[in-house]
Design a protein around this motif. Structure first.
Motif, PDB file in Angstrom:
ATOM      1  N   LEU A  46      -7.344  -1.398  -5.736  1.00 59.28           N
ATOM      2  CA  LEU A  46      -7.336  -2.725  -5.112  1.00 59.28           C
ATOM      3  C   LEU A  46      -7.174  -3.853  -6.126  1.00 59.28           C
ATOM      4  CD1 LEU A  46     -10.157  -2.369  -2.410  1.00 59.28           C
ATOM      5  CD2 LEU A  46      -7.728  -1.814  -2.237  1.00 59.28           C
ATOM      6  N   LEU A  59       0.832  -1.207   0.000  1.00 57.85           N
ATOM      7  CA  LEU A  59       0.000   0.000   0.000  1.00 57.85           C
ATOM      8  C   LEU A  59       0.868   1.259   0.000  1.00 57.85           C
ATOM      9  CD1 LEU A  59      -2.893  -0.979   2.429  1.00 57.85           C
ATOM     10  CD2 LEU A  59      -3.113  -0.425  -0.010  1.00 57.85           C
ATOM     11  N   LYS A  78      -6.388   3.697  -3.113  1.00 57.45           N
ATOM     12  CA  LYS A  78      -5.524   2.840  -3.933  1.00 57.45           C
ATOM     13  C   LYS A  78      -6.369   2.006  -4.900  1.00 57.45           C
ATOM     14  CE  LYS A  78      -2.005   4.054  -1.363  1.00 57.45           C
ATOM     15  NZ  LYS A  78      -0.768   4.655  -1.785  1.00 57.45           N
ATOM     16  N   GLY A  94      -6.500   1.783   1.894  1.00 53.08           N
ATOM     17  CA  GLY A  94      -6.913   1.227   0.616  1.00 53.08           C
ATOM     18  C   GLY A  94      -7.926   2.055  -0.138  1.00 53.08           C
TER      19      GLY A  94
END
Length: 187
Positions: free
Chosen positions: A142, A69, A140, A137
């Motif tokens: 995934l 991450l 981001k 997350g």
């Protein structure tokens, strides 16, 4: 596979992890070692063993997830699509859909006597870290970030699938631990 809203998925998982933390604090924290190390009446794992087993997976997945991450740039991706293998592993571990019992893999089998206070504390710490990772997350992609799975590192799962698998696995073994709380348990 169907694409789902990333924010909805992460919020649903966040809610489950929050419940896991609440349950661990309310049901297991500050209990004596004899109680937490008592084997299940059915011959299964004690509460401490269930949590130690989960901690062993956390020791593998949490650092890898955190590193991936951190290294991943922010992304505008709003959806997430599970892979067939990610959905399969999650379904296998989810107590609602995975009814079979499985043998623990080498390296994830807990000893019979544990420092239960340390095990419970580590479980709560890992769940708090998992919350932070879920929240990281949100910004981001995934689908793009992949993590090698613990049992076969040459297989890499999307981080969204890893989150779902870890949390379903945690739920499975927390239910197992809760069954040790009372002889005729409702869990």
């Amino acid at each position: 596979m169907e694409t789902i809203d990333k924010k909805d998925l992460l919020q649903r998982l966040d809610d489950v992890v929050e419940q896991h933390i609440s349950d661990a604090i309310a049901l297991f924290q500050n209990r004596d070692s004899e109680f937490l190390n008592r084997p299940s009446a059915t011959g299964g794992w004690s509460i401490a063993q269930c949590l130690d087993h989960l901690n062993s997976y956390g020791h593998y997945y949490l650092p890898r997830t955190r590193d991936k991450l951190r290294a991943s740039p922010p992304a505008k991706a709003e959806g997430f699509t599970s892979t067939w293998i990610g959905a399969y592993f999650t379904k296998m571990m989810d107590p609602k859909t995975g009814k079979r019992k499985y043998k623990a893999f080498k390296g994830h089998i807990p000893p019979s006597q544990l420092d239960s206070a340390k095990v419970v504390s580590e479980f709560i710490r890992q769940q708090e870290e998992l919350l932070y990772l879920l929240r990281d997350g949100v910004d981001k992609d995934l689908d793009a970030i992949r993590i090698p799975i613990s049992i076969l590192p040459f297989i890499r799962m999307k981080i969204g699938d890893v989150f779902q698998f870890i949390i379903a696995h945690n739920e499975r073994h927390l239910q197992q631990a809760k069954r040790n709380l009372v002889p005729e348990s409702i869990y």
